[in-house]
Design an enzyme around this catalytic site. Structure first.
Site, mmCIF file in Angstrom:
data_model
loop_
_atom_site.group_PDB
_atom_site.id
_atom_site.type_symbol
_atom_site.label_atom_id
_atom_site.label_comp_id
_atom_site.label_asym_id
_atom_site.label_seq_id
_atom_site.Cartn_x
_atom_site.Cartn_y
_atom_site.Cartn_z
ATOM 1 N N LYS A 123 0.857 -1.193 0.000
ATOM 2 C CA LYS A 123 0.000 0.000 0.000
ATOM 3 C C LYS A 123 0.888 1.237 0.000
ATOM 4 O O LYS A 123 1.877 1.293 0.736
ATOM 5 C CB LYS A 123 -0.936 0.003 1.208
ATOM 6 C CG LYS A 123 -1.827 1.250 1.265
ATOM 7 C CD LYS A 123 -2.988 1.094 2.216
ATOM 8 C CE LYS A 123 -2.638 1.318 3.659
ATOM 9 N NZ LYS A 123 -2.070 2.642 3.966
ATOM 10 N N GLU A 192 -9.559 7.410 3.133
ATOM 11 C CA GLU A 192 -9.570 7.665 4.580
ATOM 12 C C GLU A 192 -9.999 9.101 4.880
ATOM 13 O O GLU A 192 -9.500 10.057 4.264
ATOM 14 C CB GLU A 192 -8.167 7.415 5.167
ATOM 15 C CG GLU A 192 -8.108 7.708 6.665
ATOM 16 C CD GLU A 192 -6.882 7.139 7.363
ATOM 17 O OE1 GLU A 192 -6.050 6.488 6.723
ATOM 18 O OE2 GLU A 192 -6.779 7.380 8.594
HETATM 19 O O1 KIV Z 1 -1.889 1.997 8.656
HETATM 20 C C1 KIV Z 1 -3.093 1.745 8.624
HETATM 21 O O2 KIV Z 1 -3.653 1.090 9.500
HETATM 22 C C2 KIV Z 1 -3.866 2.268 7.503
HETATM 23 C C3 KIV Z 1 -5.349 2.132 7.558
HETATM 24 C C4 KIV Z 1 -5.899 3.067 8.537
HETATM 25 C C5 KIV Z 1 -5.976 2.287 6.225
HETATM 26 O O3 KIV Z 1 -3.308 2.815 6.606
#
Ligand code: KIV
Length: 303
Positions: A123, A192
């Site tokens: 991500k 988010e």
């Molecule tokens: O780091 C994390 O937990 C996240 C989520 C809040 C999407 O990026």
């Protein structure tokens, strides 16, 4: 819509199955997890995506924000989660600084999460400015999750954790971010801290499934932080957090009960102790008796 019943056997979740779920309007479930036991429980409960978020810095390691966590620290957690998860898809969060210097370093770090950590997707936080990097990571055969809106790694630029996309120009920027990442080939898009109306518009606009956190019910899926849903975060929860359990109360109760049992010598009981076999016990008693007799003889000789 075909919903897998809770507890039913299921198939391995892949980037392709996420697209299928969007097409069939089947909600996607995602939780963070950072270690073997909790990721195993999350997987066995049927959650689709296990995100090893950089939120581990705050939720588990006690840091004030997510900025300081390193790739090596993240890898430690990704490896543990990998060992706990069978069917869910494991996403490793690329931490702050791991892709900001140049694309080459970003790709190198993304490959580490796959090769060393066993992650199936990485991500990357950020909007259209990250589109080219994301394209290159996808070219390196690594599925990428985008993450736009309130991106915690932009804390200093945003001046705090503030809901994004509230003005018309901010909404336009978010739409540009979402479409740029969609075109770059993200496998899913985390939204988010944005108004539900905007998240709904993005969800309708992009082909990638959207996973919301504080982004309302119009997303293709929802994610929450594991420690938030279980009251393990020691602070007032954000507006979007729903508590599904009170692990803090459970843990406190168990720890206090253990302490009380030790103090009152109720723990361990005989049934919780190991025992010698009766032969060894008899032999040991004879040995001790012989030693005691010898000692008595020595004392008499001195007197
Ligand atoms: O780091 C994390 O937990 C996240 C989520 C809040 C999407 O990026």
């Amino acid at each position: 819509m075909s919903l897998t019943p809770i507890g039913a056997p299921r198939h391995k979740i892949t980037a392709a199955s996420l697209r299928d779920k969007k097409l069939h309007h089947e909600p996607i479930t995602c939780l963070t997890a950072y270690d073997y036991p909790t990721s195993r429980l999350v997987d066995e409960a049927g959650i689709d995506l296990v995100l090893v978020g950089d939120s581990v810095a705050m939720a588990v390691l006690g840091h004030e924000n997510t900025l300081s966590i390193t790739v090596d620290e993240m890898l430690h957690h990704v490896k543990a989660v990998r060992r706990g998860v069978k069917d869910a898809l494991v996403i490793a969060d690329m931490p702050y600084g791991s892709f900001h210097v140049d694309a080459k370093e970003g790709i190198r770090n993304a490959t580490r999460f796959v090769k060393e950590g066993g992650a199936e997707m990485v991500k990357v936080e950020g909007g259209e400015r990250r589109a080219e990097l994301i394209r290159q990571i996808v070219d390196a055969e690594i599925p990428v999750a985008g993450h736009i809106g309130l991106t915690p790694q932009s804390l200093n630029r945003m001046g705090g954790y503030k809901v994004q996309g509230k003005s018309l120009s901010d909404i336009e920027q978010l739409m540009r971010d979402a479409t740029a990442l969609d075109r770059a080939g993200v496998a899913c898009l985390f939204l988010e801290g944005i108004p539900r109306e905007v998240a709904g518009m993005i969800t309708n606009e992009v082909s990638a499934p959207t996973i919301g956190i504080g982004a309302g019910p119009g997303c293709d899926g929802q994610v929450l932080v594991f420690h938030d849903i279980l009251n393990l975060t020691f602070g007032p929860p954000a507006k979007f957090v729903r508590r599904y359990g009170d692990a803090a109360a459970e843990i406190t109760h168990a720890v206090q009960a253990f302490r009380a049992d030790v103090l009152s010598r109720l723990y361990p009981a005989d049934g919780e102790s190991y025992h010698l076999s009766s032969d060894t016990k008899q032999a040991l008693e004879m040995l001790l008796e012989r030693k005691r007799a010898m000692r008595r003889r020595q004392i008499t000789a001195v007197e």
